[in-house]
Scaffold this motif. Structure first.
Motif, PDB file in Angstrom:
ATOM      1  N   PRO A   1       0.840  -1.205   0.000  1.00 27.16           N
ATOM      2  CA  PRO A   1       0.000   0.000   0.000  1.00 27.16           C
ATOM      3  C   PRO A   1       0.875   1.255   0.000  1.00 27.16           C
ATOM      4  O   PRO A   1       2.034   1.231   0.429  1.00 27.16           O
ATOM      5  CB  PRO A   1      -0.790  -0.109   1.307  1.00 27.16           C
ATOM      6  CG  PRO A   1      -0.681  -1.519   1.739  1.00 27.16           C
ATOM      7  CD  PRO A   1       0.601  -2.048   1.175  1.00 27.16           C
ATOM      8  N   GLU A   2       0.283   2.328  -0.431  1.00 33.23           N
ATOM      9  CA  GLU A   2       0.966   3.625  -0.494  1.00 33.23           C
ATOM     10  C   GLU A   2       1.613   3.954   0.852  1.00 33.23           C
ATOM     11  O   GLU A   2       0.980   3.868   1.902  1.00 33.23           O
ATOM     12  CB  GLU A   2      -0.052   4.712  -0.851  1.00 33.23           C
ATOM     13  CG  GLU A   2       0.539   6.084  -1.061  1.00 33.23           C
ATOM     14  CD  GLU A   2       1.205   6.219  -2.412  1.00 33.23           C
ATOM     15  OE1 GLU A   2       2.140   7.015  -2.503  1.00 33.23           O
ATOM     16  OE2 GLU A   2       0.791   5.522  -3.352  1.00 33.23           O
ATOM     17  N   GLY A   3       2.879   4.296   0.830  1.00 32.77           N
ATOM     18  CA  GLY A   3       3.578   4.721   2.035  1.00 32.77           C
ATOM     19  C   GLY A   3       4.170   3.591   2.857  1.00 32.77           C
ATOM     20  O   GLY A   3       4.970   3.834   3.764  1.00 32.77           O
TER      21      GLY A   3
ATOM     22  N   ILE B   1       8.456   0.724   6.191  1.00 36.35           N
ATOM     23  CA  ILE B   1       9.299  -0.457   6.386  1.00 36.35           C
ATOM     24  C   ILE B   1      10.768  -0.059   6.426  1.00 36.35           C
ATOM     25  O   ILE B   1      11.520  -0.526   7.288  1.00 36.35           O
ATOM     26  CB  ILE B   1       9.042  -1.504   5.275  1.00 36.35           C
ATOM     27  CG1 ILE B   1       7.646  -2.105   5.444  1.00 36.35           C
ATOM     28  CG2 ILE B   1      10.109  -2.592   5.291  1.00 36.35           C
ATOM     29  CD1 ILE B   1       7.186  -2.959   4.286  1.00 36.35           C
ATOM     30  N   ALA B   2      11.168   0.804   5.525  1.00 36.03           N
ATOM     31  CA  ALA B   2      12.565   1.250   5.481  1.00 36.03           C
ATOM     32  C   ALA B   2      12.962   1.930   6.791  1.00 36.03           C
ATOM     33  O   ALA B   2      14.041   1.682   7.335  1.00 36.03           O
ATOM     34  CB  ALA B   2      12.789   2.188   4.299  1.00 36.03           C
TER      35      ALA B   2
END
Length: 94
Positions: A9-11, A16-17
């Motif tokens: 999903p967007e973002g 996660i990074a």
């Protein structure tokens, strides 16, 4: 090893990074660990459900169980460091 493509999903990729960086891991490793943990929880839950079903079937077959009040008393005595006889199963009336 299997390769899987994920559509996030967007973002989510940036989240996660950031989370991976905060834990000192790479995003790939972070994702693999998250999937591993989720899979292990699902497997454990499934195992508990199977055990509960097995025990319930045993109860239905024998009609015997240990009363909660007896178990609770036993556990309270043991937690207080006292000797306690293990409660025994008894036939239940309907």
């Amino acid at each position: 090893m299997m390769m899987i493509t994920l559509h996030l999903p967007e973002g989510m990729s940036s989240r996660i990074a950031r989370a991976a960086a905060e834990t000192g891991s790479l995003p790939h490793d972070f994702i693999v660990q998250a999937i591993t943990e989720k899979t292990e929880r699902a497997e454990a839950k499934s195992g508990l459900h199977a055990l509960a079903q097995q025990r319930y079937e045993g109860f239905l077959e024998s009609g015997e169980s240990i009363a909660w009040a007896d178990i609770r008393t036993y556990l309270q005595l043991r937690l207080n460091g006292q000797e306690a006889a293990q409660p025994s199963a008894r036939k239940w009336r309907r």
